[in-house]
Design a protein around this motif. Structure first.
Motif, mmCIF file in Angstrom:
data_model
loop_
_atom_site.group_PDB
_atom_site.id
_atom_site.type_symbol
_atom_site.label_atom_id
_atom_site.label_comp_id
_atom_site.label_asym_id
_atom_site.label_seq_id
_atom_site.Cartn_x
_atom_site.Cartn_y
_atom_site.Cartn_z
ATOM 1 N N ASN A 127 37.768 25.072 1.945
ATOM 2 C CA ASN A 127 36.349 25.808 2.205
ATOM 3 C C ASN A 127 36.072 25.071 3.039
ATOM 4 O O ASN A 127 34.915 24.782 3.779
ATOM 5 N N SER A 128 36.793 25.002 4.293
ATOM 6 C CA SER A 128 36.712 24.872 5.859
ATOM 7 C C SER A 128 37.034 26.045 6.957
ATOM 8 O O SER A 128 37.897 26.713 6.449
ATOM 9 N N GLU A 129 36.177 25.508 7.438
ATOM 10 C CA GLU A 129 36.540 26.733 8.907
ATOM 11 C C GLU A 129 36.251 26.545 10.286
ATOM 12 O O GLU A 129 35.398 25.906 10.599
ATOM 13 N N ILE A 130 36.691 26.324 10.616
ATOM 14 C CA ILE A 130 36.765 25.270 12.633
ATOM 15 C C ILE A 130 36.837 27.061 13.667
ATOM 16 O O ILE A 130 37.678 28.041 13.817
ATOM 17 N N LEU A 131 35.220 27.243 14.055
ATOM 18 C CA LEU A 131 35.592 28.385 15.343
ATOM 19 C C LEU A 131 35.749 27.791 17.458
ATOM 20 O O LEU A 131 34.673 26.781 16.677
ATOM 21 N N TYR A 132 36.471 28.640 17.324
ATOM 22 C CA TYR A 132 36.921 27.260 18.487
ATOM 23 C C TYR A 132 36.119 28.543 20.127
ATOM 24 O O TYR A 132 36.377 29.609 19.706
ATOM 25 N N ASN A 133 35.791 27.944 21.127
ATOM 26 C CA ASN A 133 35.030 28.760 22.277
ATOM 27 C C ASN A 133 34.360 30.081 21.578
ATOM 28 O O ASN A 133 34.024 30.733 22.229
ATOM 29 N N THR A 134 33.358 28.894 21.292
ATOM 30 C CA THR A 134 32.356 30.110 20.805
ATOM 31 C C THR A 134 31.085 29.116 21.303
ATOM 32 O O THR A 134 31.025 28.457 21.273
#
Length: 134
Positions: A127-134
């Protein structure tokens, strides 16, 4: 992962990582948004690169060192204290040691191991998501 999110966290520092873990423990779908190329950048520099994770003193002793408005912190510190933090880290494979002044460090003396442990907790939850450089 579906597009529906229960919690969106801005910032992948120590607080953001812990907020994500706490939200996931509550069964929420979490997206963590980090502007940098990696999360926990300030964790890497704490304790001269070793990461002074917490203090091993009893929580009641913490309040003796807070000069102003210590009542403000009662709820937060008694809800998730240093012992619970260590339980979380230990149960996810991070070994720690206690040094002079009851300071707690990873056995490896590498702050990166603390960050890796926190990220692993998040990344292994569907249930997790990590968005980088955003």
């Amino acid at each position: 992962m579906t597009n529906k999110k229960d919690v969106i966290i801005i910032g992948g520092g120590a607080s953001g990582l812990m907020a994500a873990i706490s939200s996931l423990e509550c069964g929420k779908k979490v997206t963590l948004i980090e502007k940098n190329e990696k999360a926990g950048k300030k964790i890497y520099i704490t304790g001269k690169g070793r990461c002074n994770v917490t203090n091993n003193k009893d929580i009641s002793e913490f309040f003796d060192h807070i000069m102003k408005n210590k009542e403000f912190l009662y709820s937060a510190l008694y809800t998730f204290d240093n012992k619970r933090l260590l339980e979380l880290l230990h149960s996810n494979g991070l070994k720690t040691k206690v040094e002079r002044g009851d300071r707690v460090f990873p056995v490896s003396d590498k702050a990166s191991d603390v960050t890796k442990t926190l990220l692993n907790i998040i990344n292994t939850d569907k249930n997790s998501e990590i968005l980088y450089n955003t």
